[in-house]
Design an enzyme around this catalytic site. Structure first.
Site, PDB file in Angstrom:
ATOM      1  N   LYS A   1      13.468  10.024 -12.191  1.00  0.00           N
ATOM      2  CA  LYS A   1      14.701  10.366 -12.901  1.00  0.00           C
ATOM      3  C   LYS A   1      15.169  11.783 -12.570  1.00  0.00           C
ATOM      4  O   LYS A   1      16.359  12.031 -12.426  1.00  0.00           O
ATOM      5  CB  LYS A   1      14.490  10.228 -14.407  1.00  0.00           C
ATOM      6  CG  LYS A   1      14.006   8.854 -14.844  1.00  0.00           C
ATOM      7  CD  LYS A   1      14.968   7.775 -14.457  1.00  0.00           C
ATOM      8  CE  LYS A   1      14.540   6.446 -15.075  1.00  0.00           C
ATOM      9  NZ  LYS A   1      15.485   5.375 -14.737  1.00  0.00           N
TER      10      LYS A   1
ATOM     11  N   ASP B   1      15.770   0.059 -10.053  1.00  0.00           N
ATOM     12  CA  ASP B   1      16.134   1.129 -10.991  1.00  0.00           C
ATOM     13  C   ASP B   1      17.167   2.119 -10.462  1.00  0.00           C
ATOM     14  O   ASP B   1      17.999   2.574 -11.224  1.00  0.00           O
ATOM     15  CB  ASP B   1      14.858   1.891 -11.402  1.00  0.00           C
ATOM     16  CG  ASP B   1      15.050   2.750 -12.645  1.00  0.00           C
ATOM     17  OD1 ASP B   1      15.717   2.288 -13.583  1.00  0.00           O
ATOM     18  OD2 ASP B   1      14.541   3.887 -12.673  1.00  0.00           O
TER      19      ASP B   1
ATOM     20  N   ARG C   1       4.038   0.282 -19.548  1.00  0.00           N
ATOM     21  CA  ARG C   1       4.599   0.156 -18.202  1.00  0.00           C
ATOM     22  C   ARG C   1       3.587  -0.347 -17.187  1.00  0.00           C
ATOM     23  O   ARG C   1       2.384  -0.169 -17.356  1.00  0.00           O
ATOM     24  CB  ARG C   1       5.084   1.534 -17.736  1.00  0.00           C
ATOM     25  CG  ARG C   1       6.190   2.133 -18.594  1.00  0.00           C
ATOM     26  CD  ARG C   1       7.516   1.538 -18.264  1.00  0.00           C
ATOM     27  NE  ARG C   1       8.610   2.030 -19.065  1.00  0.00           N
ATOM     28  CZ  ARG C   1       9.858   2.183 -18.611  1.00  0.00           C
ATOM     29  NH1 ARG C   1      10.166   1.884 -17.363  1.00  0.00           N
ATOM     30  NH2 ARG C   1      10.809   2.594 -19.418  1.00  0.00           N
TER      31      ARG C   1
ATOM     32  N   TYR D   1       4.293  11.403 -19.264  1.00  0.00           N
ATOM     33  CA  TYR D   1       5.009  10.120 -19.228  1.00  0.00           C
ATOM     34  C   TYR D   1       5.867  10.010 -17.952  1.00  0.00           C
ATOM     35  O   TYR D   1       6.546  10.978 -17.581  1.00  0.00           O
ATOM     36  CB  TYR D   1       5.891   9.939 -20.475  1.00  0.00           C
ATOM     37  CG  TYR D   1       6.754   8.710 -20.331  1.00  0.00           C
ATOM     38  CD1 TYR D   1       6.180   7.436 -20.429  1.00  0.00           C
ATOM     39  CD2 TYR D   1       8.101   8.803 -19.996  1.00  0.00           C
ATOM     40  CE1 TYR D   1       6.947   6.300 -20.216  1.00  0.00           C
ATOM     41  CE2 TYR D   1       8.871   7.670 -19.793  1.00  0.00           C
ATOM     42  CZ  TYR D   1       8.288   6.424 -19.906  1.00  0.00           C
ATOM     43  OH  TYR D   1       9.030   5.302 -19.688  1.00  0.00           O
TER      44      TYR D   1
ATOM     45  N   SER E   1      18.329   1.742 -19.679  1.00  0.00           N
ATOM     46  CA  SER E   1      16.883   1.531 -19.610  1.00  0.00           C
ATOM     47  C   SER E   1      16.455   0.354 -20.487  1.00  0.00           C
ATOM     48  O   SER E   1      16.981   0.184 -21.595  1.00  0.00           O
ATOM     49  CB  SER E   1      16.166   2.786 -20.096  1.00  0.00           C
ATOM     50  OG  SER E   1      16.690   3.906 -19.438  1.00  0.00           O
TER      51      SER E   1
ATOM     52  N   HIS F   1      21.956   4.814 -11.477  1.00  0.00           N
ATOM     53  CA  HIS F   1      20.897   4.107 -12.208  1.00  0.00           C
ATOM     54  C   HIS F   1      21.143   2.604 -12.036  1.00  0.00           C
ATOM     55  O   HIS F   1      21.576   1.923 -12.973  1.00  0.00           O
ATOM     56  CB  HIS F   1      20.982   4.523 -13.682  1.00  0.00           C
ATOM     57  CG  HIS F   1      19.803   4.129 -14.514  1.00  0.00           C
ATOM     58  ND1 HIS F   1      19.859   4.006 -15.884  1.00  0.00           N
ATOM     59  CD2 HIS F   1      18.525   3.828 -14.177  1.00  0.00           C
ATOM     60  CE1 HIS F   1      18.672   3.662 -16.343  1.00  0.00           C
ATOM     61  NE2 HIS F   1      17.850   3.539 -15.336  1.00  0.00           N
TER      62      HIS F   1
ATOM     63  N   ARG G   1      10.633   8.811 -22.431  1.00  0.00           N
ATOM     64  CA  ARG G   1      11.421   9.981 -22.065  1.00  0.00           C
ATOM     65  C   ARG G   1      11.862  10.721 -23.327  1.00  0.00           C
ATOM     66  O   ARG G   1      12.032  10.129 -24.384  1.00  0.00           O
ATOM     67  CB  ARG G   1      12.654   9.558 -21.255  1.00  0.00           C
ATOM     68  CG  ARG G   1      12.329   9.171 -19.823  1.00  0.00           C
ATOM     69  CD  ARG G   1      13.590   8.828 -19.032  1.00  0.00           C
ATOM     70  NE  ARG G   1      14.188   7.593 -19.478  1.00  0.00           N
ATOM     71  CZ  ARG G   1      15.216   7.494 -20.295  1.00  0.00           C
ATOM     72  NH1 ARG G   1      15.795   8.593 -20.759  1.00  0.00           N
ATOM     73  NH2 ARG G   1      15.690   6.329 -20.657  1.00  0.00           N
TER      74      ARG G   1
ATOM     75  N   CYS H   1      16.933  -2.830 -20.277  1.00  0.00           N
ATOM     76  CA  CYS H   1      17.928  -3.888 -20.520  1.00  0.00           C
ATOM     77  C   CYS H   1      17.828  -4.986 -19.470  1.00  0.00           C
ATOM     78  O   CYS H   1      18.792  -5.708 -19.221  1.00  0.00           O
ATOM     79  CB  CYS H   1      19.334  -3.312 -20.523  1.00  0.00           C
ATOM     80  SG  CYS H   1      19.717  -2.369 -22.003  1.00  0.00           S
TER      81      CYS H   1
HETATM   82  C1  OXD Z   1      14.081   4.309 -17.650  1.00  0.00           C
HETATM   83  C2  OXD Z   1      13.109   3.878 -16.634  1.00  0.00           C
HETATM   84  O1  OXD Z   1      13.681   4.841 -18.686  1.00  0.00           O
HETATM   85  O2  OXD Z   1      13.551   3.330 -15.621  1.00  0.00           O
HETATM   86  O3  OXD Z   1      15.288   4.125 -17.397  1.00  0.00           O
HETATM   87  O4  OXD Z   1      11.907   4.104 -16.792  1.00  0.00           O
HETATM   88 MN    MN Z   2      15.661   3.341 -15.488  1.00  0.00          MN
END
Ligand code: OXD
Ligand code: MN
Length: 592
Positions: free
Chosen positions: A218, A287, A376, A209, A260, A238, A81, A262
């Site tokens: 998002k 998410d 990913r 992306y 993100s 989130h 991002r 984590c």
């Molecule tokens: C983020 C994702 O970047 O979930 O938070 O991809």
């Molecule tokens: Mn996320």
């Protein structure tokens, strides 16, 4: 411009007039060679896959060991991002707040439409109807993404309820989110992700992306939805959603916000340790959670997504066996490495040797990791062995606890509980975490990330905290609020807590606190378990480590609270006075 041939299945789709008018307007601007309305069918997906194999957008992975799995290599400048290029355009700049980059809507449209002008010449324009949330849920919201990327279409099909049923719902409803996307030239200097929440519109140019291009995720489900949620009295967050079932069959649902990369996917798919037999975990989302006041005065959550767009490196049998197994078939990998026999490979995988790196070059360890740290997997949630079928329940699931967490090597204890809702909102607003590879920029720097929404809140954080605070006037039976930190380190830099499946011990204490059956010590920052309050059966951890994990360093917390106060006040005049009162209350308890 050619329309789809009459015998194509999209000729059978009923195209709502409002959508058709917008599609025409976009086609006039972008000048595509063809327009394809997506129905979400297998035949459509097969044809798109063949197309992407022929153009090199996808590479087929070894069928025998990874059936129906593909690799996509993105442009090396387009792997995460881009927060510095992500804007919220509102008529009043204050409404977007200091937490967002802002542009006046007419300027934003002018800039973006300049990029979109003629950008799809020679390309196919895909019209992607999607529904965020179960197709028959009153809490779900629909959108249309127009894109020139077949990779985006393939991902949206996994990540959302995409196609015919969504278009039918849009036909019945009056409003949908408009998302316009083009990969453009993939030029970082011609790349913007622009949101117009007052118009329920998104324009994204120059990136393929996931977080920038899969507009349902998002852009819609967080930035636009958070705005809608404020107006309509709910929350778009989130957060993962997980069901924890005790050996006695009691199920509690938790909604947990972490920044993100984590460990949200790992926590959502936690595998109970052998020392705690009989416990079961059900994943409802990894998410995003949409939280609504329910008819019984509790808060109910749905997961607006239908798939996972998860970080691959680190996934293995030990860290997340379910994820490891679920991505062995029907998975799109982005930016992983491959082995000599064409299997995907990433750092943390216990077997195999990479020969080609994520950029498609022969692997040379001198040039960095084989897989990109933000590589990913895109996979249907239904492939998860612990998929919770309640994820399809139109009414969602009742939430017992909200858990905030950050990646903090110091300061934040393993777990603590808020005194009440107002204190809980302060704890969420004060969250901080070390940055990760999910966004471009420095990694490992501590930054404030309220409710893990720093990159995703579509309006002024001051107003957002006021909205959160308002819930104790709206709902009689609110969840309890907690904060966790799996990432504390000792003086030698080693993790103090084993994490992964062992986190269930902390979740148990959280649930027992919700049920008023676990002990705690009251401290200035909230309630902490005493060592005897956590079930440590069969866990090899030293009493010293436990003591460190469950201690509050008053001096360090005074400094932290001072910084938090400055941060909260930086949103003046929109900082709600009540959050400053909550802050003053903790400061007083710290004798400061
Ligand atoms: C983020 C994702 O970047 O979930 O938070 O991809
Ligand atoms: Mn996320």
């Amino acid at each position: 411009m050619a329309t789809s041939p009459q015998n194509h299945p999209d000729a059978l789709l009923v195209k709502p007039a409002k959508v058709a008018a917008w599609v025409e307007e976009v086609a006039r601007l972008t000048q595509p060679a063809r327009v394809h309305w997506c129905d979400g069918s297998d035949a459509e997906n097969d044809a798109l896959t063949q197309l992407m194999l022929s153009t090199g957008d996808l590479v087929k992975l070894k069928e025998e060991s990874f059936p129906n799995c593909y690799l996509h290599r993105s442009n090396p400048t387009d792997v995460a991002r881009v927060e510095h290029l992500t804007f919220v355009c509102t008529h009043n700049a204050e409404d977007a707040g200091p937490n967002n980059y802002w542009m006046d809507p007419p300027d934003g449209h002018r800039l973006m439409d300049g990029f979109f002008d003629g950008c799809m010449r020679g390309r196919t324009m895909y019209v992607v109807p999607y529904c965020m949330g179960p197709i028959d849920s009153p809490y779900s919201r629909c959108g249309i993404e127009i894109t020139d990327s077949p990779y985006v279409v393939a991902n949206m099909r996994v990540m959302t309820r995409m196609g015919r049923a969504a278009l039918e719902r849009i036909g019945r409803e009056d409003s949908f989110v408009k998302g316009l996307h083009s990969i453009g030239e993939l030029d970082p200097d011609r790349r913007y992700i622009m949101h117009f929440p007052e118009e329920l519109t998104i324009k994204s140019y120059g990136s393929g992306y996931g977080g920038n291009a899969l507009l349902g995720k998002k852009c819609h489900a967080l930035r636009i939805a958070s705005w809608q949620a404020r107006d309509e009295g709910w929350l778009a967050e989130h957060m993962l959603i997980v069901g924890v079932e005790s050996p006695q069959g009691e199920v509690h649902y938790l909604a947990c916000a972490f920044p993100s990369a984590c460990g949200k996917t790992n926590l959502a798919m936690l595998i109970p340790p052998e020392a705690l037999p009989g416990w079961k975990i059900w994943t409802l989302g990894d998410d995003i959670a949409w939280l609504h006041p329910g008819p019984d005065g509790r808060l109910y959550a749905i997961n607006p997504e239908a798939g996972y767009f998860g970080v691959v490196p680190g996934t293995n049998q030990k860290t997340n066996r379910h994820a490891h197994d679920m991505i062995r078939h029907d998975t799109i990998f982005t930016n992983v490495a491959v082995t000599a026999d064409n299997e995907p490979w990433w750092e943390g995988l216990e077997s195999g040797t990479p020969t080609i790196d994520w950029k498609g070059n022969p692997y040379d360890p001198a040039h960095g990791p084989a897989a990109h740290p933000n590589s990913r997997f895109t996979v249907s949630a239904k492939q998860n062995p612990c998929y919770g079928t309640m994820a399809d329940a139109p009414g969602g699931v009742p939430i017992s606890a909200i858990v905030f967490g950050g990646r903090r090597r110091e300061l934040a204890p393993l777990v603590f509980q808020a005194r009440d809702w107002g204190h809980g909102v302060l704890i969420g607003a004060a969250m901080a975490s070390e940055t990760t590879a999910a966004a471009t920029g420095n990694v490992g720097v501590v930054r404030r990330d309220p409710m893990a929404m720093k990159p995703f809140c579509g309006y002024n954080f001051g107003d957002y905290w006021a909205h959160w605070l308002s819930f104790d006037r709206r709902l009689p039976k609110l969840p309890q609020v907690f904060h966790v930190n799996w990432f504390r380190r000792n003086a030698e830099g080693k993790f103090l807590w084993p994490g992964y499946g062992e986190n269930l011990r902390v979740l148990r204490w959280i649930i027992d606190r919700c049920e008023n059956r676990a002990g705690a010590a009251e401290t200035p920052i909230g309630y902490l378990p005493r060592p005897q309050d956590l079930d440590m059966t069969g866990l090899d951890i030293s009493p010293k480590a436990v003591e460190e994990l469950l201690s509050v360093n008053t001096e360090a917390w005074r400094t932290e609270m001072h910084e938090i106060g400055e941060y909260l006040r930086s949103f003046a005049p929109r900082t709600p006075p009540r959050i400053l009162d909550e802050h003053a209350d903790v400061a007083r308890r710290l004798d400061w």
